[in-house]
Structure formats: structure tokens, C-alpha cells
Design a protein around this motif. Sequence first.
Motif, PDB file in Angstrom:
ATOM      1  N   ILE A  37     -14.384  -1.072  -0.077  1.00  0.00           N
ATOM      2  CA  ILE A  37     -13.352  -2.115   0.065  1.00  0.00           C
ATOM      3  C   ILE A  37     -12.021  -1.571   0.563  1.00  0.00           C
ATOM      4  CG2 ILE A  37     -14.410  -3.651  -1.617  1.00  0.00           C
ATOM      5  CD1 ILE A  37     -11.262  -1.906  -2.597  1.00  0.00           C
ATOM      6  N   SER A  38     -11.943  -0.287   0.860  1.00  0.00           N
ATOM      7  CA  SER A  38     -10.663   0.300   1.281  1.00  0.00           C
ATOM      8  C   SER A  38     -10.004  -0.438   2.450  1.00  0.00           C
ATOM      9  CB  SER A  38     -10.817   1.783   1.587  1.00  0.00           C
ATOM     10  OG  SER A  38     -11.687   1.995   2.664  1.00  0.00           O
ATOM     11  N   GLU A  43      -3.835  -3.405  -2.676  1.00  0.00           N
ATOM     12  CA  GLU A  43      -3.262  -4.526  -3.420  1.00  0.00           C
ATOM     13  C   GLU A  43      -4.172  -5.750  -3.453  1.00  0.00           C
ATOM     14  OE1 GLU A  43      -0.550  -4.287  -5.326  1.00  0.00           O
ATOM     15  OE2 GLU A  43      -0.566  -2.191  -4.705  1.00  0.00           O
ATOM     16  N   SER A  44      -5.341  -5.650  -2.839  1.00  0.00           N
ATOM     17  CA  SER A  44      -6.265  -6.791  -2.860  1.00  0.00           C
ATOM     18  C   SER A  44      -6.775  -7.008  -4.279  1.00  0.00           C
ATOM     19  CB  SER A  44      -7.439  -6.548  -1.908  1.00  0.00           C
ATOM     20  OG  SER A  44      -8.212  -5.439  -2.344  1.00  0.00           O
ATOM     21  N   ILE A  51     -10.175  -0.781  -9.759  1.00  0.00           N
ATOM     22  CA  ILE A  51      -9.370   0.271 -10.393  1.00  0.00           C
ATOM     23  C   ILE A  51      -9.321   0.064 -11.904  1.00  0.00           C
ATOM     24  CG2 ILE A  51      -7.012   1.156 -10.635  1.00  0.00           C
ATOM     25  CD1 ILE A  51      -6.784   0.668  -7.535  1.00  0.00           C
ATOM     26  N   GLU A  52      -9.088  -1.160 -12.332  1.00  0.00           N
ATOM     27  CA  GLU A  52      -9.022  -1.455 -13.767  1.00  0.00           C
ATOM     28  C   GLU A  52     -10.363  -1.175 -14.445  1.00  0.00           C
ATOM     29  OE1 GLU A  52      -7.526  -2.211 -17.383  1.00  0.00           O
ATOM     30  OE2 GLU A  52      -6.379  -2.031 -15.530  1.00  0.00           O
ATOM     31  N   THR A  53     -11.446  -1.595 -13.819  1.00  0.00           N
ATOM     32  CA  THR A  53     -12.765  -1.344 -14.388  1.00  0.00           C
ATOM     33  C   THR A  53     -13.054   0.150 -14.434  1.00  0.00           C
ATOM     34  OG1 THR A  53     -13.607  -3.493 -13.683  1.00  0.00           O
ATOM     35  CG2 THR A  53     -15.244  -1.775 -14.117  1.00  0.00           C
ATOM     36  N   GLY A  54     -12.657   0.869 -13.401  1.00  0.00           N
ATOM     37  CA  GLY A  54     -12.838   2.314 -13.389  1.00  0.00           C
ATOM     38  C   GLY A  54     -12.139   2.980 -14.565  1.00  0.00           C
TER      39      GLY A  54
END
Length: 90
Positions: A37-38, A43-44, A51-54
Motif C-alpha cells: 500500500i506504500s 497518511e491513508s 501501522i496500528e495493527t503492527g
Amino acid sequence: DEMRKQLNVDFQGYKDAVDNEDIDTTRKIIHHMKSTISPLGPESNIARAIIETGKILQEENNWSVIREDSQHLLSVLEKTIELIKKADNF
């Protein structure tokens, strides 16, 4: 189109890994999704959810917490896949 296809694969793989409580596979798929998804930018919605799940996967061993967070990620992932599909059809 390639991003959408890969996200569909990642979606199913992640869902299966969470269902099987396979922490190593969930972490690998999260890492892979970051690169997939980069192009959407950091900010998507999907980037923030990944990031939060990671972070949760690194800090948490309680599968009920991981499952709850994963439901949010899977929801955002579904919406992202649908948006990419609509964009591809234009």
C-alpha cells in the motif's frame, strides 16, 4: 489492479492467520501489506490501520485484543480494495 489483487490475497491470508492464532504469519502479512500500500501514502486510512495493527501485534499476546483490532483492519482493507476497484473501472 495489481495492488487490488495483492490486497485481496493479503486480506484472506491475514484473516486466516488471525483465525488460526498464527502470530508469525500475521506479522509477516502486515509487513508485506506495508509495502503493497506504500503508493497510497503514509497518511491513508489503510496505512494508519496497518501501522496500528503492527504495533498491537508486537506488543500484545491476547488474541481477543488482536481479533478486535483485526476486525478494524479488515474493514478498512475491504473499503480500500473497493475504492481501488472503483478507480480501476474509470
